[in-house]
Design a protein around this motif. Structure first.
Motif, PDB file in Angstrom:
ATOM      1  N   GLY A  16       0.778  -1.238   0.000  1.00 23.41           N
ATOM      2  CA  GLY A  16       0.000   0.000   0.000  1.00 23.41           C
ATOM      3  C   GLY A  16       0.803   1.279   0.000  1.00 23.41           C
ATOM      4  N   GLY A  17       2.117   1.203  -0.223  1.00 22.02           N
ATOM      5  CA  GLY A  17       2.969   2.386  -0.226  1.00 22.02           C
ATOM      6  C   GLY A  17       3.778   2.470   1.053  1.00 22.02           C
ATOM      7  N   GLY A  18       4.531   3.556   1.185  1.00 24.32           N
ATOM      8  CA  GLY A  18       5.389   3.734   2.347  1.00 24.32           C
ATOM      9  C   GLY A  18       6.790   3.226   2.073  1.00 24.32           C
ATOM     10  N   TRP A  19       7.774   3.922   2.617  1.00 20.66           N
ATOM     11  CA  TRP A  19       9.166   3.535   2.395  1.00 20.66           C
ATOM     12  C   TRP A  19       9.791   3.031   3.689  1.00 20.66           C
ATOM     13  N   ALA A 182      -4.162   4.120   2.282  1.00 16.87           N
ATOM     14  CA  ALA A 182      -5.534   4.312   2.762  1.00 16.87           C
ATOM     15  C   ALA A 182      -5.615   5.197   3.991  1.00 16.87           C
ATOM     16  N   ALA A 183      -4.946   4.813   5.082  1.00 20.34           N
ATOM     17  CA  ALA A 183      -5.020   5.592   6.317  1.00 20.34           C
ATOM     18  C   ALA A 183      -4.259   6.903   6.200  1.00 20.34           C
ATOM     19  N   GLN A 184      -3.126   6.876   5.494  1.00 24.61           N
ATOM     20  CA  GLN A 184      -2.242   8.040   5.447  1.00 24.61           C
ATOM     21  C   GLN A 184      -2.773   9.141   4.528  1.00 24.61           C
ATOM     22  N   GLY A 203     -13.703  -4.242  -3.180  1.00 29.61           N
ATOM     23  CA  GLY A 203     -12.531  -3.383  -3.221  1.00 29.61           C
ATOM     24  C   GLY A 203     -11.736  -3.548  -1.938  1.00 29.61           C
ATOM     25  N   VAL A 204     -10.426  -3.326  -2.017  1.00 28.15           N
ATOM     26  CA  VAL A 204      -9.567  -3.395  -0.837  1.00 28.15           C
ATOM     27  C   VAL A 204      -8.653  -2.174  -0.832  1.00 28.15           C
ATOM     28  N   ALA A 205      -8.715  -1.396   0.233  1.00 27.43           N
ATOM     29  CA  ALA A 205      -7.831  -0.252   0.420  1.00 27.43           C
ATOM     30  C   ALA A 205      -6.728  -0.667   1.393  1.00 27.43           C
ATOM     31  N   VAL A 206      -5.477  -0.408   1.008  1.00 25.01           N
ATOM     32  CA  VAL A 206      -4.330  -0.904   1.766  1.00 25.01           C
ATOM     33  C   VAL A 206      -3.565   0.269   2.367  1.00 25.01           C
ATOM     34  N   ASP A 207      -3.278   0.182   3.655  1.00 23.84           N
ATOM     35  CA  ASP A 207      -2.463   1.200   4.312  1.00 23.84           C
ATOM     36  C   ASP A 207      -1.011   1.116   3.847  1.00 23.84           C
ATOM     37  N   GLU A 208      -0.253   2.172   4.120  1.00 21.40           N
ATOM     38  CA  GLU A 208       1.179   2.144   3.856  1.00 21.40           C
ATOM     39  C   GLU A 208       1.866   1.127   4.762  1.00 21.40           C
ATOM     40  N   SER A 209       3.039   0.657   4.314  1.00 24.76           N
ATOM     41  CA  SER A 209       3.844  -0.321   5.061  1.00 24.76           C
ATOM     42  C   SER A 209       3.035  -1.571   5.384  1.00 24.76           C
ATOM     43  N   THR A 210       2.124  -1.918   4.470  1.00 23.21           N
ATOM     44  CA  THR A 210       1.218  -3.051   4.657  1.00 23.21           C
ATOM     45  C   THR A 210       1.177  -3.877   3.382  1.00 23.21           C
ATOM     46  N   LEU A 211       1.180  -5.186   3.534  1.00 25.38           N
ATOM     47  CA  LEU A 211       1.149  -6.113   2.408  1.00 25.38           C
ATOM     48  C   LEU A 211      -0.123  -6.944   2.453  1.00 25.38           C
ATOM     49  N   VAL A 212      -0.773  -7.069   1.309  1.00 29.26           N
ATOM     50  CA  VAL A 212      -1.859  -8.032   1.135  1.00 29.26           C
ATOM     51  C   VAL A 212      -1.385  -9.057   0.113  1.00 29.26           C
ATOM     52  N   GLU A 213      -1.213 -10.283   0.576  1.00 29.48           N
ATOM     53  CA  GLU A 213      -0.790 -11.367  -0.306  1.00 29.48           C
ATOM     54  C   GLU A 213      -2.024 -12.160  -0.713  1.00 29.48           C
ATOM     55  N   VAL A 214      -2.285 -12.205  -2.013  1.00 28.44           N
ATOM     56  CA  VAL A 214      -3.475 -12.866  -2.540  1.00 28.44           C
ATOM     57  C   VAL A 214      -3.058 -14.165  -3.213  1.00 28.44           C
ATOM     58  N   ALA A 215      -3.472 -15.294  -2.647  1.00 31.76           N
ATOM     59  CA  ALA A 215      -3.135 -16.599  -3.196  1.00 31.76           C
ATOM     60  C   ALA A 215      -4.004 -16.910  -4.412  1.00 31.76           C
ATOM     61  N   ALA A 216      -3.593 -17.909  -5.152  1.00 34.17           N
ATOM     62  CA  ALA A 216      -4.320 -18.277  -6.366  1.00 34.17           C
ATOM     63  C   ALA A 216      -5.749 -18.712  -6.074  1.00 34.17           C
ATOM     64  N   ASP A 217      -6.011 -19.189  -4.847  1.00 36.04           N
ATOM     65  CA  ASP A 217      -7.369 -19.621  -4.505  1.00 36.04           C
ATOM     66  C   ASP A 217      -8.255 -18.467  -4.053  1.00 36.04           C
ATOM     67  N   GLY A 218      -7.710 -17.233  -4.052  1.00 29.37           N
ATOM     68  CA  GLY A 218      -8.503 -16.067  -3.711  1.00 29.37           C
ATOM     69  C   GLY A 218      -8.428 -15.640  -2.263  1.00 29.37           C
ATOM     70  N   ARG A 219      -7.736 -16.380  -1.428  1.00 27.03           N
ATOM     71  CA  ARG A 219      -7.612 -15.983  -0.018  1.00 27.03           C
ATOM     72  C   ARG A 219      -6.503 -14.943   0.111  1.00 27.03           C
ATOM     73  N   ALA A 220      -6.776 -13.878   0.876  1.00 25.29           N
ATOM     74  CA  ALA A 220      -5.831 -12.788   1.073  1.00 25.29           C
ATOM     75  C   ALA A 220      -5.326 -12.789   2.507  1.00 25.29           C
ATOM     76  N   HIS A 221      -4.021 -12.579   2.663  1.00 17.51           N
ATOM     77  CA  HIS A 221      -3.398 -12.549   3.987  1.00 17.51           C
ATOM     78  C   HIS A 221      -2.737 -11.193   4.182  1.00 17.51           C
ATOM     79  N   VAL A 222      -2.947 -10.585   5.338  1.00 19.39           N
ATOM     80  CA  VAL A 222      -2.434  -9.249   5.638  1.00 19.39           C
ATOM     81  C   VAL A 222      -1.208  -9.355   6.537  1.00 19.39           C
ATOM     82  N   ARG A 227      -3.259  -1.826   8.060  1.00 13.31           N
ATOM     83  CA  ARG A 227      -4.439  -2.650   7.877  1.00 13.31           C
ATOM     84  C   ARG A 227      -4.885  -2.626   6.426  1.00 13.31           C
ATOM     85  N   ALA A 228      -5.693  -3.620   6.074  1.00 11.92           N
ATOM     86  CA  ALA A 228      -6.359  -3.664   4.771  1.00 11.92           C
ATOM     87  C   ALA A 228      -7.854  -3.551   5.014  1.00 11.92           C
ATOM     88  N   HIS A 229      -8.533  -2.737   4.221  1.00 11.70           N
ATOM     89  CA  HIS A 229      -9.938  -2.407   4.445  1.00 11.70           C
ATOM     90  C   HIS A 229     -10.765  -2.948   3.275  1.00 11.70           C
TER      91      HIS A 229
END
Length: 254
Positions: A16-19, A182-184, A203-222, A227-229
Motif C-alpha cells: 500500500g505504499g510507504g518507504w 488508505a489511512a495516510q 474493493g480493498v484499500a491498503v495502508d502504507e507499510s502493509t502487504l496483502v498477499e493474494v493466493a491463487a485460490d482467492g484468499r488474502a493474507h495481511v 491494515r487492509a480495508h
C-alpha cells in the motif's frame, strides 16, 4: 474490462505504499526465489518522469529490496507516454511494478493487459505492486480522482491529476479493486465511492507499510504495520460494507 480467469498462477503481492519497510517485500522475494539463480532477478517497472527521476526511484527500490533479501533488482524504465515491453518480464524471477502517477502506469500497460497475466502464470513469476502497481493489479483499476459528481470524497492531493473518480481496465491479477495509502492519504472514501458508483463487487484499500498477499485460490493474507480495508456493496440500500483486517488476519476475496 478483462474477464476473470481461473486462478493458476503464483500469489500476487499488493503493497500500500510507504518507504523503509523491507519486511513487506520478504514474502514476494521468497516466492521469486524458486529459480536456479542464487539471487533472484527482480524486474522493477518504473514510469520515468524524466530528468533522472527513473534512476533515482530505482535506487530506492534497489536498496529496500536488497535489505529485505538477497536478490538482483533490474530496472525497466518506461517514459511517460511509453509502453511496457513485455520482453522485460521474460527473464526475471519476480516482477515489481512500482509507484508513481497511477494513470501513467495504466497507460504504460494498456497494450499488454491481456498478455502479461498469462505470461506470469506460465512462467510462475510472482507479481508485486507498490502503490500504483498495486492499483493496476485489479481487473477494474481505480486510477485516481477526488470528486464524485463534483463533490469531494478524499483530499485533492490524492487525485493523481484527475478530477472525477476514474476506474479503468487493469491487469486482472486480483478479483477486486485496489486503493492505496488508505489511512495516510484518506483514500478509503474514494474506494467506497468507486465500488458503489461503478458497481464493483469488491474493493480493498491498503495502508502504507502493509502487504496483502493474494493466493491463487482467492484468499488474502495481511501483514506489515497497517491494515487492509475490505469494501463490498451493501445488499439492500446501495451503500457499502467495510471491514478492516490487521497483520496476521486473512479474508476471502471472491
Amino acid at each position: 474490462m478483462n474477464e476473470p480467469s481461473e486462478p493458476t498462477g503464483p500469489s500476487t503481492f499488493l503493497i500500500g505504499g510507504g518507504w523503509g519497510t523491507p519486511v513487506v517485500y520478504e514474502p514476494f522475494l521468497r516466492a521469486a526465489g524458486g529459480s536456479t539463480r542464487s539471487a533472484p532477478r527482480i524486474g522493477c517497472v518504473i514510469v520515468d518522469e524524466g530528468e533522472g527521476d527513473g534512476d533515482r526511484q530505482f535506487a530506492r527500490y534497489d536498496a529496500v529490496l536488497r535489505a529485505a533479501a538477497d536478490c538482483t533488482p533490474v530496472p525497466s524504465l518506461v517514459p511517460i507516454g511509453g509502453r511496457f515491453d513485455l520482453g522485460a518480464a521474460s527473464d526475471v524471477d519476480g516482477l515489481l511494478v512500482c509507484g508513481g502517477l497511477t494513470p501513467a502506469y495504466q497507460d504504460a500497460f494498456a497494450g499488454c493487459l491481456d498478455l502479461l497475466p498469462g505470461l506470469l502464470a506460465e512462467r510462475r513469476v510472482p507479481y508485486a505492486g507498490f502503490s500504483a502497481g498495486a492499483a493496476l493489479a485489479a481487473r477494474s483499476a481505480v486510477v485516481g480522482g477526488w470528486l464524485l459528481d463534483g463533490v469531494p470524497v478524499c483530499p485533492e492531493d490524492t487525485a493523481e491529476d484527475l478530477e472525477e473518480i476514474a476506474v479503468r481496465p487493469g491487469l486482472g491479477l486480483v478479483p477486486f479493486a485496489v486503493d492505496v495509502h488508505a489511512a495516510q492519504w484518506g483514500t478509503l472514501p474514494r474506494l467506497i465511492a468507486a465500488v458503489t458508483r461503478h458497481r464493483l463487487p469488491h474493493g480493498v484499500a491498503v495502508d502504507e507499510s502493509t502487504l496483502v498477499e493474494v493466493a491463487a485460490d482467492g484468499r488474502a493474507h495481511v501483514s506489515g504495520l497497517g491494515r487492509a480495508h475490505s469494501v463490498r456493496p451493501a445488499p439492500d440500500d446501495g451503500g457499502a460494507l467495510v471491514r478492516s483486517y490487521g497483520a496476521g488476519e486473512s479474508f476471502l476475496t471472491r
